[in-house]
Design a protein around this motif. Structure first.
Motif, PDB file in Angstrom:
ATOM      1  N   ASN A   1       0.830  -1.208   0.000  1.00 40.42           N
ATOM      2  CA  ASN A   1       0.000   0.000   0.000  1.00 40.42           C
ATOM      3  C   ASN A   1       0.865   1.258   0.000  1.00 40.42           C
ATOM      4  OD1 ASN A   1      -2.332  -1.541   0.055  1.00 40.42           O
ATOM      5  ND2 ASN A   1      -2.473  -1.510   2.312  1.00 40.42           N
ATOM      6  N   ALA A   2       1.974   1.238   0.728  1.00 36.27           N
ATOM      7  CA  ALA A   2       2.866   2.395   0.741  1.00 36.27           C
ATOM      8  C   ALA A   2       3.478   2.629  -0.634  1.00 36.27           C
ATOM      9  CB  ALA A   2       3.959   2.182   1.789  1.00 36.27           C
ATOM     10  N   LEU A   3       3.862   1.555  -1.319  1.00 34.83           N
ATOM     11  CA  LEU A   3       4.428   1.692  -2.663  1.00 34.83           C
ATOM     12  C   LEU A   3       3.383   2.185  -3.658  1.00 34.83           C
ATOM     13  CD1 LEU A   3       6.657  -1.531  -2.807  1.00 34.83           C
ATOM     14  CD2 LEU A   3       7.414   0.848  -2.567  1.00 34.83           C
ATOM     15  N   GLN A   4       2.148   1.763  -3.467  1.00 34.88           N
ATOM     16  CA  GLN A   4       1.081   2.242  -4.350  1.00 34.88           C
ATOM     17  C   GLN A   4       0.890   3.747  -4.202  1.00 34.88           C
ATOM     18  OE1 GLN A   4      -2.597   0.163  -3.770  1.00 34.88           O
ATOM     19  NE2 GLN A   4      -3.627   1.177  -5.478  1.00 34.88           N
ATOM     20  N   MET A   5       0.988   4.255  -2.966  1.00 33.54           N
ATOM     21  CA  MET A   5       0.887   5.704  -2.758  1.00 33.54           C
ATOM     22  C   MET A   5       2.051   6.433  -3.426  1.00 33.54           C
ATOM     23  SD  MET A   5      -0.302   5.979   1.230  1.00 33.54           S
ATOM     24  CE  MET A   5      -0.241   7.762   1.150  1.00 33.54           C
ATOM     25  N   LEU A   6       3.259   5.871  -3.328  1.00 32.53           N
ATOM     26  CA  LEU A   6       4.425   6.521  -3.928  1.00 32.53           C
ATOM     27  C   LEU A   6       4.358   6.506  -5.453  1.00 32.53           C
ATOM     28  CD1 LEU A   6       7.201   5.129  -1.542  1.00 32.53           C
ATOM     29  CD2 LEU A   6       6.440   7.499  -1.716  1.00 32.53           C
ATOM     30  N   ARG A   7       3.730   5.460  -6.028  1.00 33.68           N
ATOM     31  CA  ARG A   7       3.599   5.404  -7.488  1.00 33.68           C
ATOM     32  C   ARG A   7       2.716   6.539  -7.999  1.00 33.68           C
ATOM     33  NH1 ARG A   7       3.061  -0.248  -6.499  1.00 33.68           N
ATOM     34  NH2 ARG A   7       4.917  -1.402  -7.205  1.00 33.68           N
ATOM     35  N   ALA A   8       1.782   6.974  -7.133  1.00 41.01           N
ATOM     36  CA  ALA A   8       0.868   8.028  -7.559  1.00 41.01           C
ATOM     37  C   ALA A   8       1.544   9.391  -7.609  1.00 41.01           C
ATOM     38  CB  ALA A   8      -0.339   8.084  -6.623  1.00 41.01           C
ATOM     39  N   GLU A   9       2.751   9.514  -7.049  1.00 36.34           N
ATOM     40  CA  GLU A   9       3.471  10.785  -7.046  1.00 36.34           C
ATOM     41  C   GLU A   9       4.484  10.775  -8.196  1.00 36.34           C
ATOM     42  OE1 GLU A   9       5.027  11.952  -3.288  1.00 36.34           O
ATOM     43  OE2 GLU A   9       3.359  11.055  -2.163  1.00 36.34           O
TER      44      GLU A   9
ATOM     45  N   SER B   1      10.888   7.644 -11.633  1.00 33.31           N
ATOM     46  CA  SER B   1      12.120   6.954 -12.038  1.00 33.31           C
ATOM     47  C   SER B   1      12.588   5.973 -10.973  1.00 33.31           C
ATOM     48  CB  SER B   1      13.212   7.987 -12.322  1.00 33.31           C
ATOM     49  OG  SER B   1      13.483   8.773 -11.155  1.00 33.31           O
ATOM     50  N   GLN B   2      12.469   6.363  -9.692  1.00 31.63           N
ATOM     51  CA  GLN B   2      12.901   5.439  -8.632  1.00 31.63           C
ATOM     52  C   GLN B   2      12.013   4.199  -8.567  1.00 31.63           C
ATOM     53  OE1 GLN B   2      12.756   8.708  -8.274  1.00 31.63           O
ATOM     54  NE2 GLN B   2      14.337   9.508  -6.862  1.00 31.63           N
ATOM     55  N   MET B   3      10.704   4.362  -8.860  1.00 33.54           N
ATOM     56  CA  MET B   3       9.809   3.209  -8.791  1.00 33.54           C
ATOM     57  C   MET B   3      10.173   2.170  -9.847  1.00 33.54           C
ATOM     58  SD  MET B   3       7.847   3.596  -6.233  1.00 33.54           S
ATOM     59  CE  MET B   3       6.843   2.182  -6.600  1.00 33.54           C
ATOM     60  N   TYR B   4      10.659   2.617 -11.002  1.00 33.06           N
ATOM     61  CA  TYR B   4      11.038   1.664 -12.050  1.00 33.06           C
ATOM     62  C   TYR B   4      12.270   0.849 -11.649  1.00 33.06           C
ATOM     63  CZ  TYR B   4       7.706   3.529 -15.441  1.00 33.06           C
ATOM     64  OH  TYR B   4       6.558   3.892 -16.097  1.00 33.06           O
ATOM     65  N   SER B   5      13.136   1.456 -10.800  1.00 34.01           N
ATOM     66  CA  SER B   5      14.361   0.742 -10.399  1.00 34.01           C
ATOM     67  C   SER B   5      14.231   0.072  -9.040  1.00 34.01           C
ATOM     68  CB  SER B   5      15.535   1.726 -10.368  1.00 34.01           C
ATOM     69  OG  SER B   5      15.304   2.754  -9.411  1.00 34.01           O
ATOM     70  N   LEU B   6      13.003  -0.003  -8.512  1.00 30.44           N
ATOM     71  CA  LEU B   6      12.803  -0.592  -7.181  1.00 30.44           C
ATOM     72  C   LEU B   6      12.620  -2.099  -7.293  1.00 30.44           C
ATOM     73  CD1 LEU B   6      10.894   0.739  -4.190  1.00 30.44           C
ATOM     74  CD2 LEU B   6      10.148  -1.467  -5.077  1.00 30.44           C
ATOM     75  N   THR B   7      13.240  -2.833  -6.387  1.00 27.14           N
ATOM     76  CA  THR B   7      13.095  -4.286  -6.302  1.00 27.14           C
ATOM     77  C   THR B   7      12.372  -4.628  -5.008  1.00 27.14           C
ATOM     78  OG1 THR B   7      15.157  -4.621  -7.516  1.00 27.14           O
ATOM     79  CG2 THR B   7      14.318  -6.488  -6.255  1.00 27.14           C
ATOM     80  N   LEU B   8      11.293  -5.394  -5.115  1.00 24.40           N
ATOM     81  CA  LEU B   8      10.485  -5.749  -3.943  1.00 24.40           C
ATOM     82  C   LEU B   8      10.589  -7.248  -3.711  1.00 24.40           C
ATOM     83  CD1 LEU B   8       8.407  -5.030  -1.744  1.00 24.40           C
ATOM     84  CD2 LEU B   8       6.611  -5.384  -3.460  1.00 24.40           C
TER      85      LEU B   8
ATOM     86  N   VAL C   1      -1.060   3.977  10.249  1.00 24.67           N
ATOM     87  CA  VAL C   1       0.211   4.419  10.811  1.00 24.67           C
ATOM     88  C   VAL C   1       1.351   3.539  10.310  1.00 24.67           C
ATOM     89  CG1 VAL C   1       1.498   4.713  12.953  1.00 24.67           C
ATOM     90  CG2 VAL C   1      -0.893   5.414  12.840  1.00 24.67           C
ATOM     91  N   LEU C   2       1.126   2.220  10.247  1.00 26.50           N
ATOM     92  CA  LEU C   2       2.164   1.312   9.744  1.00 26.50           C
ATOM     93  C   LEU C   2       2.493   1.627   8.287  1.00 26.50           C
ATOM     94  CD1 LEU C   2       3.943  -1.160  10.317  1.00 26.50           C
ATOM     95  CD2 LEU C   2       2.048  -2.594   9.528  1.00 26.50           C
ATOM     96  N   ARG C   3       1.471   1.881   7.497  1.00 30.22           N
ATOM     97  CA  ARG C   3       1.701   2.224   6.089  1.00 30.22           C
ATOM     98  C   ARG C   3       2.495   3.524   5.959  1.00 30.22           C
ATOM     99  NH1 ARG C   3      -3.390   4.432   3.424  1.00 30.22           N
ATOM    100  NH2 ARG C   3      -2.537   6.258   4.492  1.00 30.22           N
TER     101      ARG C   3
END
Length: 465
Positions: free
Chosen positions: A321-329, A334-341, A356-358
């Protein structure tokens, strides 16, 4: 000098009072015991002297005395005492007995019995002296015949010691029982204060709720004052949070507009100086927007920590969920394309507040995006009952001297470093509130690793990624 607690002061005062009272009581009991022993033995001693005095007489100018067996039989009942006697004629000459007993005691010509304390051959003795007037049965002349009976004090001291012990034993027993009861009473009287202390220590730093416990009347004033103080402090903090959140919320829109206008201006401007100015405006607007977002995130986080109940949350879902919020920004595209999960397929349950955890995860990952332009790896592990989140970047890293400071508010890796200096500080507050820990370390090959460890709920799967 160490400060004494009120409880210890009361106990020390009580012990000192018992010692003083006990000392006075011991001296008094000892005096009464000696007096009682003297009275008991004096009666026997005087009876013996009178029994001897009743047998004296004068016949044909010579003093006669018939010492009855009972006179010394009574005194001889104690194996400790030694008995001495002396009988003197009217002219002071010795008739029988010890020649040196009571030589320093003056004898009055009267039949009154007298008791004296003296020393005989180095031993303390008690002497009973009495005189009897007797007339010669032949010549009719008479005179005063003196009788002295003495005994040593060993038996008196033994009796006095026994009386003292028998009298002090109940007193000491009562004192020990009273001391124990006083100790229990004092501890019981201060137990409400200990309960209040444990209640306050067990609270989270942000918990300013009222103390709701039944306390004695003497402590209720203190509890009432604490409750009023926490109410006032809570109101002030709520006001500050509202102002901060409102200000951050109101600033986000104009800052976004300034940033957008600066981007448009950069595309249209041809003059190098104008482009530099617009670039600085764009950079400052972006930094201010980031700070506003962080302040709003902090206000939201602290509010939900105080008001929302904890529940079992999948740590993996919070990361996604946190990554989904960051994708919306758009700033982090560019950082999201190079992120490994790398996360668990199975749930990783932890006890937390979901929003709060998110936000905590978002702040940690966003911190890596801001300070490191290279690839970022987000990894979740579940090992030995703990859920471990690792956010690893390939940025410039942080000097060892600065690692202990980055969790402080508004502290950045350097004055020229981007960011607000709030992301990791907020993350640490959240992690500590959830019973975990957060740390940073250098990454092998360059970069930084931010590690968050939270306790897993029993039954969670312990499987490595």
């Amino acid at each position: 000098m160490a400060r004494l607690s009120i409880e210890r002061r009361l106990l020390i005062t009580t012990v000192c009072l018992f010692v003083v009272i006990g000392s006075v009581l011991a001296v008094t009991v000892r005096a009464y015991a000696r007096r009682a022993a003297d009275e008991a033995f004096d009666r026997v001693l005087t009876a013996s002297a009178l029994a001897i005095a009743d047998t004296v007489g004068i016949e044909e100018g010579a003093v006669t005395v018939d010492i009855p067996y009972s006179a010394f039989a009574i005194l001889g009942t104690s194996r400790l005492n030694r008995v001495f006697y002396r009988v003197t004629a009217p002219d002071g000459s010795l008739v029988t007995g010890s020649p040196i007993l009571g030589l320093d005691i003056p004898l009055a010509n009267e039949e009154t019995l007298h008791l004296h304390d003296a020393v005989y051959r180095g031993d303390a003795v008690r002497i009973a002296s009495v005189q009897r007037y007797r007339a010669d049965t032949v010549t009719g002349t008479g005179g005063w015949i003196g009788v002295m009976v003495a005994e040593t004090r060993e038996a008196r001291r033994e009796l006095a010691g026994q009386l003292t012990f028998n009298a002090m034993l109940p007193a000491v027993t009562i004192a020990l029982l009273a001391g124990g009861l006083i100790l229990v009473s004092v501890r019981s009287a201060f137990s409400p204060l200990r309960l209040i202390e444990s209640n306050l220590r067990a609270r989270r730093p942000s918990d300013l709720s009222r103390i709701d416990r039944e306390v004695p009347v003497e402590v209720s004033a203190l509890v009432s004052a604490l409750n009023e103080f926490m109410d006032r402090l809570g109101s002030v903090l709520d006001g500050v949070k509202r102002v901060t959140a409102d200000a951050a919320h109101q600033l986000r829109t104009p800052l976004a507009a300034i940033q957008a206008q600066a981007e448009v201006g950069l595309e249209e401007a041809e003059d190098p100086q104008t482009r530099r100015r617009l670039s600085r405006i764009h950079h400052n607007a972006r930094e201010a927007g980031l700070l506003a977002n962080m302040l709003l995130s902090e206000a939201t986080t602290l509010h939900r920590l105080e008001t929302q109940e904890r529940e079992i949350v999948d740590f993996g879902d919070a990361i996604r969920n946190a990554l989904q919020m960051l994708r919306a920004e758009s700033a982090y595209t560019s950082q999201m394309y190079s992120l490994t999960l790398a996360t668990h397929d199975a749930p990783v349950p932890v006890e937390a507040e979901p929003v709060v955890l998110r936000e905590m995860v978002r702040n940690v990952i966003e911190n890596a995006f801001i300070h490191a332009a290279g690839p970022t790896t987000v990894q979740l592990e579940a090992v030995d009952g703990s859920a471990t989140l690792k956010v690893m970047d390939r940025g410039p890293g942080i000097p060892d001297a600065e690692k202990g400071k980055i969790f402080q508010r508004f502290v950045r890796g350097g004055a020229r470093q981007p960011g607000s200096g709030l992301g990791l500080a907020i993350a640490k507050d959240v992690v500590v509130a959830f019973g975990g820990r957060i740390s940073v370390a250098d990454r092998v090959g360059g970069g930084l690793v931010v590690e968050v460890v939270l306790p897993m709920i029993a039954g969670g799967q312990d499987k490595d990624v």
